[in-house]
Design an enzyme around this catalytic site. Structure first.
Site, PDB file in Angstrom:
ATOM      1  CD  GLU A 152      -1.217  -2.238   2.252  1.00 36.52           C
ATOM      2  OE1 GLU A 152      -0.036  -2.563   2.041  1.00 36.52           O
ATOM      3  OE2 GLU A 152      -1.924  -2.786   3.103  1.00 36.52           O
ATOM      4  CB  CYS A 192      -0.133  -4.290   8.679  1.00 37.81           C
ATOM      5  SG  CYS A 192       0.953  -2.896   8.417  1.00 37.81           S
ATOM      6  CB  SER A 252      13.409 -45.437   1.817  1.00 37.35           C
ATOM      7  OG  SER A 252      14.129 -45.884   2.933  1.00 37.35           O
ATOM      8  CB  SER A 294      19.000 -44.929  -0.762  1.00 36.97           C
ATOM      9  OG  SER A 294      19.826 -43.846  -0.461  1.00 36.97           O
ATOM     10  NE  ARG A 311      15.651 -30.819  -2.039  1.00 33.88           N
ATOM     11  CZ  ARG A 311      16.890 -31.219  -2.296  1.00 33.88           C
ATOM     12  NH1 ARG A 311      17.639 -30.551  -3.165  1.00 33.88           N
ATOM     13  NH2 ARG A 311      17.383 -32.269  -1.712  1.00 33.88           N
ATOM     14  CG  ASP A 320      21.682 -40.935   1.679  1.00 34.87           C
ATOM     15  OD1 ASP A 320      22.164 -42.058   1.881  1.00 34.87           O
ATOM     16  OD2 ASP A 320      20.480 -40.726   1.444  1.00 34.87           O
ATOM     17  CG  LEU A 351      20.063 -31.548   2.093  1.00 30.21           C
ATOM     18  CD1 LEU A 351      19.788 -31.410   3.588  1.00 30.21           C
ATOM     19  CD2 LEU A 351      19.027 -32.462   1.459  1.00 30.21           C
ATOM     20  NE  ARG A 359      22.417 -30.305  -7.303  1.00 31.14           N
ATOM     21  CZ  ARG A 359      22.078 -31.104  -6.314  1.00 31.14           C
ATOM     22  NH1 ARG A 359      20.815 -31.214  -5.953  1.00 31.14           N
ATOM     23  NH2 ARG A 359      22.986 -31.815  -5.690  1.00 31.14           N
ATOM     24  N   GLY A 369      15.267 -39.004   7.004  1.00 27.60           N
ATOM     25  CA  GLY A 369      14.823 -40.288   6.505  1.00 27.60           C
ATOM     26  C   GLY A 369      13.670 -40.893   7.297  1.00 27.60           C
TER      27      GLY A 369
HETATM   28  N1  LIG Z   1      13.865 -42.671   0.063  1.00 23.67           N
HETATM   29  C1  LIG Z   1      13.866 -41.500   0.621  1.00 23.67           C
HETATM   30  O1  LIG Z   1      13.040 -40.640   0.274  1.00 23.67           O
HETATM   31  C2  LIG Z   1      14.876 -41.176   1.664  1.00 23.67           C
HETATM   32  C3  LIG Z   1      14.975 -39.892   2.158  1.00 23.67           C
HETATM   33  C4  LIG Z   1      15.914 -39.633   3.128  1.00 23.67           C
HETATM   34  C5  LIG Z   1      16.729 -40.646   3.587  1.00 23.67           C
HETATM   35  N2  LIG Z   1      16.622 -41.893   3.053  1.00 23.67           N
HETATM   36  C6  LIG Z   1      17.476 -42.956   3.530  1.00 23.67           C
HETATM   37  O2  LIG Z   1      17.270 -43.153   4.885  1.00 23.67           O
HETATM   38  C7  LIG Z   1      18.472 -43.659   5.451  1.00 23.67           C
HETATM   39  C8  LIG Z   1      18.714 -42.981   6.772  1.00 23.67           C
HETATM   40  O3  LIG Z   1      17.661 -43.361   7.602  1.00 23.67           O
HETATM   41  P1  LIG Z   1      17.475 -42.852   9.085  1.00 23.67           P
HETATM   42  O4  LIG Z   1      16.086 -43.183   9.465  1.00 23.67           O
HETATM   43  O5  LIG Z   1      18.604 -43.288   9.922  1.00 23.67           O
HETATM   44  O6  LIG Z   1      17.673 -41.279   8.849  1.00 23.67           O
HETATM   45  P2  LIG Z   1      17.076 -40.006   9.514  1.00 23.67           P
HETATM   46  O7  LIG Z   1      15.650 -40.160   9.841  1.00 23.67           O
HETATM   47  O8  LIG Z   1      17.498 -38.895   8.629  1.00 23.67           O
HETATM   48  O9  LIG Z   1      17.914 -39.870  10.855  1.00 23.67           O
HETATM   49  C9  LIG Z   1      17.624 -40.636  11.960  1.00 23.67           C
HETATM   50  C10 LIG Z   1      18.373 -40.046  13.112  1.00 23.67           C
HETATM   51  O10 LIG Z   1      17.840 -38.773  13.396  1.00 23.67           O
HETATM   52  C11 LIG Z   1      17.990 -38.496  14.780  1.00 23.67           C
HETATM   53  N3  LIG Z   1      16.678 -38.078  15.241  1.00 23.67           N
HETATM   54  C12 LIG Z   1      16.211 -36.833  15.126  1.00 23.67           C
HETATM   55  N4  LIG Z   1      14.987 -36.740  15.623  1.00 23.67           N
HETATM   56  C13 LIG Z   1      14.647 -37.952  16.055  1.00 23.67           C
HETATM   57  C14 LIG Z   1      13.495 -38.474  16.673  1.00 23.67           C
HETATM   58  N5  LIG Z   1      12.448 -37.722  16.970  1.00 23.67           N
HETATM   59  N6  LIG Z   1      13.456 -39.788  16.972  1.00 23.67           N
HETATM   60  C15 LIG Z   1      14.507 -40.567  16.685  1.00 23.67           C
HETATM   61  N7  LIG Z   1      15.631 -40.102  16.106  1.00 23.67           N
HETATM   62  C16 LIG Z   1      15.713 -38.813  15.808  1.00 23.67           C
HETATM   63  C17 LIG Z   1      18.519 -39.753  15.424  1.00 23.67           C
HETATM   64  O11 LIG Z   1      19.917 -39.587  15.529  1.00 23.67           O
HETATM   65  P3  LIG Z   1      20.673 -38.956  16.776  1.00 23.67           P
HETATM   66  O12 LIG Z   1      21.253 -40.086  17.523  1.00 23.67           O
HETATM   67  O13 LIG Z   1      21.700 -38.108  16.121  1.00 23.67           O
HETATM   68  O14 LIG Z   1      19.714 -38.146  17.579  1.00 23.67           O
HETATM   69  C18 LIG Z   1      18.250 -40.814  14.385  1.00 23.67           C
HETATM   70  O15 LIG Z   1      19.164 -41.852  14.408  1.00 23.67           O
HETATM   71  C19 LIG Z   1      19.552 -43.430   4.458  1.00 23.67           C
HETATM   72  O16 LIG Z   1      19.939 -44.656   3.920  1.00 23.67           O
HETATM   73  C20 LIG Z   1      18.893 -42.588   3.416  1.00 23.67           C
HETATM   74  O17 LIG Z   1      19.367 -42.865   2.160  1.00 23.67           O
HETATM   75  C21 LIG Z   1      15.714 -42.166   2.116  1.00 23.67           C
END
Ligand SMILES: NC(=O)c1ccc[n+]([C@@H]2O[C@H](COP(=O)([O-])OP(=O)(O)OC[C@H]3O[C@@H](n4cnc5c(N)ncnc54)[C@H](OP(=O)(O)O)[C@@H]3O)[C@@H](O)[C@H]2O)c1
Length: 344
Positions: free
Chosen positions: A55, A78, A163, A170, A186, A202, A206, A209, A273
């Site tokens: 405005e 506002c 996944s 992956s 994104r 991985d 992030l 591009r 993940g």
């Molecule tokens: N297909 C897909 O779209 C996709 C996307 C992303 C990842 N991936 C794959 O997923 C795999 C990784 O899996 P992930 O499950 O370990 O990864 P993640 O979910 O990114 O990380 C898990 C870690 O996050 C932390 N964390 C944060 N908040 C949490 C909560 N509320 N509860 C529990 N933990 C929490 C924990 O580590 P701390 O001990 O550090 O707290 C936990 O070990 C990789 O192989 C990747 O390639 C696939």
């Protein structure tokens, strides 16, 4: 009743407000000043936090001709004096006769402008092209109403919901078209969030591009956020200078979301993940899900989402299907939010 001229002016205000790649903490807003015969005198839009509101820009361009005019604006003017003067004051100083706006401003610090203008004798009307104006600031409006950012959970999986493969590899489950599509979606977010597990496994970059696969400038990048208690390795790609990075050394999704909100996040793009995704679903903090499903099978390997506390079929979590489309050789499903109830 709004006129045809006011409707056309609102369409124009929405168009000028729709700045592409907007990632500001403020909403996109456009304004048009019309003379008493419905002719356009000036057009303006907000360019971001700390700069004049729409405005103010349009009124300045209109100058003295704004006296007795109608101001058509995409959001309720506002009523706050912060870094920029309150729009209500600017409109009253300019002696405008009428204000037509699309959506109410739900920001508790700024709302109430319409009532102030009415009390001062200005003819005020609201709701013109409200659906279009709501779409324009979908995530900002959500963040103001819920005091937290909108969360989109994105994942890619095989037909059997894997996944990653049994050995943890992956890349790449989906094809190049799906990955390009992810880049486009994104870009609508201001924050990309992953867990420490994904960073460990991985080492993702992030960053957004361009078509030639070059990173966009830092100023156009969403912030990166990593959640979890394990320190991120010093050489991790998310720690480079290509974009801002926030380390959320917590496992509490509500705390993470509120810390991101305090940084100005309006739309968080949760890229996993599986463990992090399940934590957000259990906390009722997934507002939209975008799933890329590849017509492929792995037969073993981690699921796209971790445990959800679902023990029997009566507890199945169903998501409302919003859209299905083919992207290259893959299928993209868009699903609505997951009901906010704590799961054990
Ligand atoms: N297909 C897909 O779209 C996709 C996307 C992303 C990842 N991936 C794959 O997923 C795999 C990784 O899996 P992930 O499950 O370990 O990864 P993640 O979910 O990114 O990380 C898990 C870690 O996050 C932390 N964390 C944060 N908040 C949490 C909560 N509320 N509860 C529990 N933990 C929490 C924990 O580590 P701390 O001990 O550090 O707290 C936990 O070990 C990789 O192989 C990747 O390639 C696939």
């Amino acid at each position: 009743m709004t006129s045809q001229d006011e409707r056309a002016a609102m369409t124009r205000a929405l168009a000028v407000a729709a700045v592409p790649g907007w990632r500001d903490v403020n909403p996109r807003v456009g304004a048009v000043v019309l003379d008493p015969d419905g002719r356009e005198l000036a057009v303006g839009h907000h360019r971001g936090s700390g700069t004049p509101h729409a405005e103010g820009v349009a009124l300045q361009l209109a100058g003295d001709a704004a006296r007795g005019s109608t101001v058509v604006v995409t959001m309720e003017p506002c009523h706050q004096n912060r870094r920029t003067p309150a729009c209500t004051g600017l409109l009253l100083d300019a002696s405008v006769a009428r204000v037509v706006y699309a959506v109410d401003d739900p920001n508790p610090c700024a709302s109430g402008g319409a009532a102030v203008l009415r009390a001062a004798g200005v003819d005020v009307e609201s709701g013109l092209l409200a659906a279009e104006a709501t779409k324009l600031n979908e995530f900002w409006l959500f963040a103001m109403r819920h005091a937290r950012p909108f969360v989109t959970w994105k994942f890619a999986s095989t037909l059997d919901g894997r996944s990653a493969a049994a050995d943890g590899t992956s890349r790449w489950i989906t094809g190049p078209e799906a990955r390009a599509d992810v880049q486009t979606l994104r870009a609508q977010a201001d924050t990309i969030l992953v867990g420490t597990g994904t960073v460990r496994e991985d080492d993702p970059w992030l960053v957004l591009r361009d078509a030639a696969d070059r990173p966009l400038p830092r100023s156009r990048q969403p912030r990166r956020a990593v959640m979890g208690r394990t320190p991120v390795p010093s050489g991790a790609r998310v720690l480079d200078a290509a974009a801002e990075t926030v380390l959320l050394d917590t496992r509490d999704p509500a705390e993470a979301v509120s810390r991101l909100a305090a940084l100005g996040a309006r739309h968080v793009w949760l890229e996993g993940g599986p463990v992090l995704a399940s934590a957000f679903i259990r906390a009722g903090l997934v507002d939209r899900c975008v799933a890329y499903v590849a017509p492929a099978l792995l037969g073993a390997g981690p699921s796209a989402v971790g445990g959800l506390g679902v023990g029997s079929i009566e507890e199945i979590i169903r998501l409302p299907l919003v859209d299905v489309r083919q992207v290259g050789a893959d299928v993209r499903l868009t699903l609505g939010g997951i009901p906010p109830k704590e799961r054990s």
